[in-house]
Design an enzyme around this catalytic site. Structure first.
Site, PDB file in Angstrom:
ATOM      1  N   GLY B  50      -0.980   1.217   5.709  1.00 27.24           N
ATOM      2  CA  GLY B  50      -0.006   1.867   4.831  1.00 27.24           C
ATOM      3  C   GLY B  50       0.597   0.919   3.820  1.00 27.24           C
ATOM      4  CB  CYS B  51       0.827  -2.546   3.286  1.00 26.39           C
ATOM      5  SG  CYS B  51       1.912  -2.430   4.699  1.00 26.39           S
ATOM      6  CD  GLN B  52      -0.372  -0.746  -4.364  1.00 33.69           C
ATOM      7  OE1 GLN B  52      -0.424  -1.777  -5.024  1.00 33.69           O
ATOM      8  NE2 GLN B  52       0.110   0.365  -4.860  1.00 33.69           N
ATOM      9  CB  SER B  53      -0.283  -6.560  -0.085  1.00 34.08           C
ATOM     10  OG  SER B  53       1.008  -6.199   0.352  1.00 34.08           O
ATOM     11  CG  ASN B 118       0.620   4.359  -0.212  1.00 37.01           C
ATOM     12  OD1 ASN B 118       1.332   4.961   0.582  1.00 37.01           O
ATOM     13  ND2 ASN B 118      -0.336   4.919  -0.883  1.00 37.01           N
TER      14      ASN B 118
END
Lengths: 406, 146
Positions: B50-53, B118
Site C-alpha cells: 500500500g505504499c508508492q515506495s 498510496n
C-alpha cells in the site's frame, strides 16, 4: 496563427489559484483535464432548465432532455467522423467501453485456442480485460514489446499475427511514454487477415484530430474527463456491422425492446448497449466540451501542444542525469522521466510542494514498469492551457529536487 | 520518554518551519539518519503493502518493549518512518495500542495518512499497531503482563 493562450487560461477558473502559497501549475492532464467555465455552466443550465429522464416521457422536459442527449450523440459522431449515430455508445468512460468490448467480443468470437494481441505499453484498462477474457475463454493473450525509443516493436507485433488471431487491442497514445502508435497502418494489416482492431483513445482524442473512418479501426474508446468534459461519461465507437453481432453487455432500461416471462428482445443500436438511466448531465457537458474544442480547432491544439512538448524536451535534455522514457518521433505532449536515482515519490512530493501537479508512480501500467525495470516515473502531461513559463517552473523545481536530495 | 512526550517534541520541532520545503528538508535529513534494518529482514515478508515506495518494517519484543527497525527505497518515506520509530520504538505494546495520533495532523503530515494516497503512512502506523497487538496477545497467552 497565434494561439490565444491568455483568453484560453481565463476560460479555466481552477487554474487561477495558489497551492502551498505558490501559483498552481497543473501538469496532470493525462490523468484528467480541467473543465472550461462553459462546460460547468452547461451542466448547471441543464439542471436548472432541462433535467429529466430521457427517451421515456411524452412531456416537454423529457423531450427537451432527450433532444440534448441525442444531439450530443450526433455531434460526437461528427467529431470523430463516425459513419452514423448508431455507432456511438455512451458509457461511464474508457474503462467501461473497453470492458464492454472485451466481454461481449469474448462471448461472441473467442474460442479455446484463439489469440488476442495487445502491447506492453497498455494502460491496465486495455490489458487486464483482455487478459482475463482470454483466461476465461481458453484463448491466448499475447503482448508485443517496444523499441528502445519506446515505440511499438512492429516487427514483433506483425510476427505474432496468425490464423488464430481474433483481435488486436492497442492504445492510440501511450499514457506513460507519449508514443503515438501507427494505428491506421496496423489496422490495414490486421484487416487483410480479417482481424478486428480496438484502439484505446483515452490519451488520443484530447490531443489529436481523430477520424475513425480514416483509421478504419473497429472500436475506438475514450473518456470525457480527459477531454475537458465531466467525469463519468465516456464513448465507445464501434463499426455498426460488428456492434450488431455482439450480445448486450448489461440488462435493463433503455436496452430492452420487449420482455416476456420466458424471453426478452433487445433494442436496436446504439440503445442495445445503454442499460439503465444514462448520465445525461455528462453527455451535456461532453457536448459543450466538443463545441469548445471545435472552436479552438484540434489541429491548432495539436500544434500548440507540440510546441510545449518540444520546449519541455529541450529544457529537460539540458539537465544532467535526467532519464526521459519515451522518445518516439511521433509523441503526444507528455514527458515521463526520472531524476538521477532519486525515487519518483521523493521527487514528486517536493515538486508538489512547489505548487506543481505532476503524477508519480506506475501510471496504471505495471507491466510497462516491469518491462523498463523501474519502480515508476514522474510524468508531466500538458494541455493547451499550459505555458512555457510553467515548464520553466517545472525545470526549476527539478533543480531544487536535485539540490535537496544531493 | 512517554509516547505523548516524544510526540510533543516532534510537533515543536516542526512548528519552527513555516514553508513546506523547509519541513521536507528536515524529513529528508531524518531519512538519511534512519537506523537501518538488518539486511536479512529486507524481504517480502516484512514489506508493507500500500505504499508508492517500498517499506520494510521489523519488530521484536525485548524486556516488555517493542523495538522497531525499518527501511525504504525513498528518502522522504525513510524520514517519516524515522519519526514513527522515534515515537513508537522502545515502548510497550499497551502504550502503542492506546497512542493518540494527533501529532500527524499537527505537523501537517495528514495528507500522508489519507487512504486515497498510496504513500502509506497509514499502512505503516497500522502495521506498528498490529505488531503491538500481536506481541500483547502472545505475552498474555504466556502469562506475562507487559
Amino acid at each position: 496563427m497565434i494561439f490565444p493562450i491568455d483568453k484560453i487560461r481565463s476560460d479555466f477558473p481552477i487554474l487561477h489559484q495558489e497551492v502551498y502559497n505558490r501559483p498552481l501549475v497543473y501538469f496532470d492532464n493525462a490523468a484528467s483535464t480541467q473543465k472550461p467555465i462553459r462546460v460547468i455552466a452547461a451542466i448547471q443550465r441543464y439542471y436548472e432548465h432541462d433535467n429529466c429522464n430521457i427517451h421515456r416521457g411524452v412531456h416537454y422536459l423529457s423531450i427537451k432532455a432527450t433532444e440534448a442527449y441525442e444531439e450530443a450523440r450526433k455531434e460526437i459522431c461528427e467529431f470523430i467522423n463516425a459513419g452514423n449515430k448508431r455507432e456511438i455508445i455512451f458509457t461511464k468512460g474508457t474503462t467501461e467501453s473497453l470492458n464492454l468490448v472485451a466481454t461481449t467480443f469474448g462471448k461472441r468470437y473467442l474460442n479455446p485456442g484463439d489469440e488476442v494481441i495487445s502491447t506492453i505499453m497498455e494502460h491496465h484498462s486495455n490489458f487486464v480485460p483482455w487478459q482475463q477474457v482470454c483466461l476465461e475463454r481458453g484463448a491466448r493473450f499475447r503482448v508485443a514489446g517496444l523499441s528502445s525509443r519506446g515505440e511499438l516493436d512492429l516487427e514483433e507485433l506483425y510476427g505474432m499475427i496468425n490464423e488464430k488471431t481474433r483481435l488486436i487491442a492497442l492504445t492510440h497514445v501511450s499514457n506513460v511514454l507519449g508514443t503515438i502508435n501507427p494505428v491506421k497502418e496496423i489496422t490495414a494489416i490486421a484487416h487483410q487477415r480479417n482481424i478486428a482492431v480496438l484502439v484505446d483513445g483515452a490519451q488520443g482524442v484530447s490531443h489529436l484530430p481523430v477520424d475513425v473512418r480514416d483509421m478504419d479501426c473497429d472500436f475506438y474508446c475514450f473518456s470525457g474527463h480527459k477531454m475537458y468534459a465531466p467525469m463519468g461519461i465516456g464513448v465507445l465507437y464501434g463499426k455498426e456491422k460488428i456492434l450488431e453481432e455482439l450480445p448486450p453487455y448489461q440488462m435493463g432500461g433503455e436496452m430492452i425492446k420487449e420482455v416476456y416471462v420466458d424471453h426478452t428482445t433487445f433494442n436496436e443500436l446504439p440503445f442495445k448497449f445503454e442499460a439503465g438511466t444514462p448520465n445525461v448531465e455528462g453527455v451535456v457537458g461532453l457536448r459543450e466540451a466538443i463545441h469548445y474544442l471545435n472552436e479552438l480547432g484540434m489541429k491548432e491544439v495539436a500544434s500548440y501542444e507540440e510546441s510545449l512538448l518540444k520546449y519541455a524536451m529541450e529544457k529537460l535534455s539540458g539537465i544532467e542525469n535526467i532519464r526521459v522514457f519515451g522518445t518516439s518521433k511521433q509523441k503526444a505532449s507528455l514527458v515521463s522521466f526520472l531524476i538521477g536515482n532519486i525515487h519518483p515519490f521523493d521527487a514528486g512530493t517536493i515538486i508538489d510542494k512547489m505548487g506543481i501537479a505532476v503524477r508519480t508512480g506506475h501510471h496504471c501500467a505495471m507491466p510497462l514498469m516491469d518491462y523498463l525495470k523501474i519502480p515508476g516515473t514522474l510524468r508531466a502531461s500538458f494541455a493547451f492551457y499550459n505555458t512555457t513559463e510553467e515548464i520553466d517552473r517545472l525545470i526549476a523545481s527539478i533543480n531544487k529536487v536535485k539540490e535537496m536530495f544531493k | 520518554m512517554k509516547i505523548e512526550e516524544i510526540e510533543e517534541e516532534v510537533v515543536n520541532e516542526f512548528s519552527a518551519y513555516e514553508d513546506w520545503l523547509d519541513k521536507y528538508n528536515v524529513i529528508i535529513e531524518m531519512g538519511k539518519s534512519l537506523p537501518m534494518i538488518d539486511e536479512k529482514y529486507k524481504t517480502d515478508a516484512f514489506l508493507i503493502t500500500g505504499c508508492q515506495s517500498k517499506v520494510w518494517l521489523h519488530a521484536e519484543y525485548l524486556d516488555g518493549k517493542i523495538i522497531l527497525t525499518a527501511d525504504s527505497d525513498a528518502i522522504i518515506t525513510k524520514g517519516i518512518i524515522n519519526i514513527l520509530i522515534r515515537i513508537f520504538s522502545n515502548q510497550s505494546p499497551e502504550d502503542i495500542l492506546h497512542a493518540n495520533l494527533d501529532f500527524i495532523d499537527k505537523i501537517g503530515l495528514k495528507e500522508h495518512l489519507s487512504p486515497t494516497r498510496n504513500n502509506g503512512l497509514s499502512s505503516m502506523v497500522k502495521q506498528i499497531k498490529l505488531y503491538a497487538l500481536a506481541f500483547k496477545t502472545k505475552m498474555e497467552q504466556q502469562g506475562y503482563v507487559g
